[in-house]
Scaffold this motif. Sequence first.
Motif, PDB file in Angstrom:
ATOM      1  N   THR A   1       0.841  -1.202   0.000  1.00  0.00           N
ATOM      2  CA  THR A   1       0.000   0.000   0.000  1.00  0.00           C
ATOM      3  C   THR A   1       0.874   1.250   0.000  1.00  0.00           C
ATOM      4  O   THR A   1       1.809   1.362   0.802  1.00  0.00           O
ATOM      5  CB  THR A   1      -0.902   0.019   1.248  1.00  0.00           C
ATOM      6  N   ILE A   2       0.586   2.176  -0.885  1.00  0.00           N
ATOM      7  CA  ILE A   2       1.359   3.428  -0.947  1.00  0.00           C
ATOM      8  C   ILE A   2       0.986   4.306   0.244  1.00  0.00           C
ATOM      9  O   ILE A   2      -0.178   4.670   0.430  1.00  0.00           O
ATOM     10  CB  ILE A   2       1.116   4.171  -2.261  1.00  0.00           C
ATOM     11  N   VAL A   3       1.989   4.628   1.042  1.00  0.00           N
ATOM     12  CA  VAL A   3       1.801   5.450   2.236  1.00  0.00           C
ATOM     13  C   VAL A   3       2.081   6.922   1.932  1.00  0.00           C
ATOM     14  O   VAL A   3       1.370   7.816   2.398  1.00  0.00           O
ATOM     15  CB  VAL A   3       2.719   4.958   3.378  1.00  0.00           C
ATOM     16  N   LYS A   4       3.121   7.173   1.142  1.00  0.00           N
ATOM     17  CA  LYS A   4       3.520   8.551   0.842  1.00  0.00           C
ATOM     18  C   LYS A   4       4.341   8.555  -0.435  1.00  0.00           C
ATOM     19  O   LYS A   4       5.055   7.586  -0.715  1.00  0.00           O
ATOM     20  CB  LYS A   4       4.341   9.125   2.009  1.00  0.00           C
ATOM     21  N   GLN A   5       4.259   9.637  -1.199  1.00  0.00           N
ATOM     22  CA  GLN A   5       5.093   9.789  -2.386  1.00  0.00           C
ATOM     23  C   GLN A   5       5.356  11.265  -2.634  1.00  0.00           C
ATOM     24  O   GLN A   5       4.581  12.127  -2.221  1.00  0.00           O
ATOM     25  CB  GLN A   5       4.463   9.133  -3.610  1.00  0.00           C
TER      26      GLN A   5
ATOM     27  N   ARG B   1       6.038   2.448   0.568  1.00  0.00           N
ATOM     28  CA  ARG B   1       4.991   1.428   0.627  1.00  0.00           C
ATOM     29  C   ARG B   1       5.054   0.636   1.933  1.00  0.00           C
ATOM     30  O   ARG B   1       6.128   0.484   2.523  1.00  0.00           O
ATOM     31  CB  ARG B   1       5.115   0.445  -0.556  1.00  0.00           C
ATOM     32  N   ALA B   2       3.900   0.147   2.344  1.00  0.00           N
ATOM     33  CA  ALA B   2       3.802  -0.703   3.532  1.00  0.00           C
ATOM     34  C   ALA B   2       3.233  -2.057   3.139  1.00  0.00           C
ATOM     35  O   ALA B   2       2.491  -2.181   2.160  1.00  0.00           O
ATOM     36  CB  ALA B   2       2.906  -0.040   4.583  1.00  0.00           C
ATOM     37  N   ASP B   3       3.583  -3.079   3.908  1.00  0.00           N
ATOM     38  CA  ASP B   3       3.054  -4.451   3.707  1.00  0.00           C
ATOM     39  C   ASP B   3       3.268  -4.979   2.295  1.00  0.00           C
ATOM     40  O   ASP B   3       2.307  -5.201   1.553  1.00  0.00           O
ATOM     41  CB  ASP B   3       1.563  -4.506   4.057  1.00  0.00           C
TER      42      ASP B   3
ATOM     43  N   TYR C   1      12.583   4.528  -5.538  1.00  0.00           N
ATOM     44  CA  TYR C   1      12.718   5.831  -6.173  1.00  0.00           C
ATOM     45  C   TYR C   1      12.785   5.663  -7.687  1.00  0.00           C
ATOM     46  O   TYR C   1      13.320   4.688  -8.207  1.00  0.00           O
ATOM     47  CB  TYR C   1      13.922   6.615  -5.645  1.00  0.00           C
ATOM     48  N   TYR C   2      12.187   6.649  -8.379  1.00  0.00           N
ATOM     49  CA  TYR C   2      12.004   6.604  -9.825  1.00  0.00           C
ATOM     50  C   TYR C   2      12.654   7.830 -10.461  1.00  0.00           C
ATOM     51  O   TYR C   2      12.742   8.891  -9.837  1.00  0.00           O
ATOM     52  CB  TYR C   2      10.510   6.605 -10.177  1.00  0.00           C
TER      53      TYR C   2
ATOM     54  N   SER D   1      12.581  19.521   0.531  1.00  0.00           N
ATOM     55  CA  SER D   1      12.517  20.931   0.137  1.00  0.00           C
ATOM     56  C   SER D   1      12.314  21.861   1.321  1.00  0.00           C
ATOM     57  O   SER D   1      12.475  23.072   1.193  1.00  0.00           O
ATOM     58  CB  SER D   1      11.401  21.152  -0.882  1.00  0.00           C
ATOM     59  N   SER D   2      11.972  21.303   2.499  1.00  0.00           N
ATOM     60  CA  SER D   2      11.771  22.121   3.689  1.00  0.00           C
ATOM     61  C   SER D   2      11.922  21.252   4.925  1.00  0.00           C
ATOM     62  O   SER D   2      11.894  20.008   4.851  1.00  0.00           O
ATOM     63  CB  SER D   2      10.382  22.769   3.686  1.00  0.00           C
ATOM     64  N   LYS D   3      12.073  21.871   6.086  1.00  0.00           N
ATOM     65  CA  LYS D   3      12.165  21.126   7.335  1.00  0.00           C
ATOM     66  C   LYS D   3      10.871  20.368   7.609  1.00  0.00           C
ATOM     67  O   LYS D   3      10.900  19.244   8.115  1.00  0.00           O
ATOM     68  CB  LYS D   3      12.478  22.083   8.497  1.00  0.00           C
ATOM     69  N   ALA D   4       9.748  20.997   7.288  1.00  0.00           N
ATOM     70  CA  ALA D   4       8.454  20.347   7.522  1.00  0.00           C
ATOM     71  C   ALA D   4       8.314  19.086   6.678  1.00  0.00           C
ATOM     72  O   ALA D   4       7.853  18.048   7.164  1.00  0.00           O
ATOM     73  CB  ALA D   4       7.318  21.323   7.214  1.00  0.00           C
ATOM     74  N   GLU D   5       8.737  19.176   5.401  1.00  0.00           N
ATOM     75  CA  GLU D   5       8.648  17.994   4.528  1.00  0.00           C
ATOM     76  C   GLU D   5       9.593  16.899   5.023  1.00  0.00           C
ATOM     77  O   GLU D   5       9.239  15.715   5.007  1.00  0.00           O
ATOM     78  CB  GLU D   5       8.979  18.375   3.094  1.00  0.00           C
ATOM     79  N   ARG D   6      10.782  17.275   5.452  1.00  0.00           N
ATOM     80  CA  ARG D   6      11.715  16.282   5.996  1.00  0.00           C
ATOM     81  C   ARG D   6      11.099  15.567   7.194  1.00  0.00           C
ATOM     82  O   ARG D   6      11.170  14.332   7.301  1.00  0.00           O
ATOM     83  CB  ARG D   6      13.026  16.956   6.406  1.00  0.00           C
ATOM     84  N   ALA D   7      10.486  16.326   8.107  1.00  0.00           N
ATOM     85  CA  ALA D   7       9.862  15.728   9.291  1.00  0.00           C
ATOM     86  C   ALA D   7       8.728  14.783   8.903  1.00  0.00           C
ATOM     87  O   ALA D   7       8.559  13.718   9.515  1.00  0.00           O
ATOM     88  CB  ALA D   7       9.343  16.834  10.209  1.00  0.00           C
ATOM     89  N   GLU D   8       7.959  15.145   7.881  1.00  0.00           N
ATOM     90  CA  GLU D   8       6.854  14.287   7.429  1.00  0.00           C
ATOM     91  C   GLU D   8       7.369  12.960   6.901  1.00  0.00           C
ATOM     92  O   GLU D   8       6.797  11.893   7.193  1.00  0.00           O
ATOM     93  CB  GLU D   8       6.053  15.008   6.345  1.00  0.00           C
ATOM     94  N   TRP D   9       8.453  12.999   6.113  1.00  0.00           N
ATOM     95  CA  TRP D   9       9.014  11.765   5.568  1.00  0.00           C
ATOM     96  C   TRP D   9       9.577  10.882   6.677  1.00  0.00           C
ATOM     97  O   TRP D   9       9.343   9.659   6.695  1.00  0.00           O
ATOM     98  CB  TRP D   9      10.090  12.083   4.530  1.00  0.00           C
ATOM     99  N   ILE D  10      10.308  11.473   7.600  1.00  0.00           N
ATOM    100  CA  ILE D  10      10.888  10.686   8.699  1.00  0.00           C
ATOM    101  C   ILE D  10       9.783  10.056   9.542  1.00  0.00           C
ATOM    102  O   ILE D  10       9.853   8.878   9.906  1.00  0.00           O
ATOM    103  CB  ILE D  10      11.803  11.575   9.564  1.00  0.00           C
TER     104      ILE D  10
END
Length: 379
Positions: free
Chosen positions: A273-277, A298-300, A306-307, A363-372
């Motif tokens: 399942t795609i969790v984030k992209q 992806r999960a499970d 990466y593409y 691209s930003s600290k907020a985006e980095r935190a979301e990915w982590i």
Amino acid sequence: MQRDTLPGLEHLSAGARLSSLLATMQEAAGVLKEGFLVKRGHIVRNWKVRWFVLLQDKLLYYKIEGGKKEPSPKGRILLDGCTITCPCLEYENRPLLIKLKTKTNTDYFLECCSREERDSWALDITGAIHAGHPVQVQELHRMKNSFKLLENISLHHIVERMCDSSTGIKLTRNLQQGNRYKETFTGSALVDWLISNSFAVSRFEAITLASMLMEENFIKPVGARSTEATRFSDLSEQFLDDSTALYMFAESSKKNISSKEELQFNISELSGTIVKQGFLVKQGHKRKNWKVRRFVLRADPAFLHYYDPTKEENRPVGGFSLRGCLVSALEDNGVPAGVKGNVQGNLFKIITKNDIHYYIQASSKAERAEWIEAIKPLT
């Protein structure tokens, strides 16, 4: 990209540096939206990743070198008199396109990383185009959540058009939770197709039409994601405008199922399942250069792939299992150890269980935190 620094200005004269600084300050004051998009070239029709900045009257795009945005824009798109087409289905293998036609009849094709991002960009660009026309803006907002079935429209006619071999909806093979499905289409693909073929003017209208097609047994859900949604009592919630929800024509409902044991490992790892992209900048392992990649989490099973967004084939150029991985943010002051070049800011690192180090820039600290935050539960 960091906007509080101006890399690349050191070699300019004082006058040129001041002009660039003033332009940057003016840009920062009126930025409506910014981020990575993939743009088709005008002369050589190749596709390049550019950093786009939406202003009130124009769309600027910048070249990225070494993980940094160049100080001066590579080009600009004047929005006065522009028309926008979204969804744009002119490229079969690029379903997430926005098309802009300027008043001088120049076409710009811009590709986003997800349906949500594409619609967000399209809405903001449309708002900027019509900013000086409040009546049109009110009409856009009214149309967004309104629905009126076109007079004399026939669901049978829509299905006939969907089945057309040249202009109909594209049928693909899909894999979901170990099952292979032939001749399917996604929920978001059907919504795009209905809008592109003028059966609907908004996603709300298209979802309603798709729900009616499903209610009248012209199409049916397949796979867990779309089938589960049919349990909702509200008809409008039963059809999913989602790139992971699968549907097929009801008369071709026979599915071809293969057990998980028969699948290739590289296929099964893409079935989660795609969790984030989204677009991130990644340091290469051999040449240590920095390139923009579209990352899909992806999960499970838990994998990060990466593409290359400049290529038409939707195949990952790399990826790894997240089990046993360590992920952490890197210091924003100075260039961290292991990072090649003067690249700093919004960096994070993933270490696999095989001790392979991946350096990635958001691209930003907020985006980095979301990915982590999204990656950590899957490790």
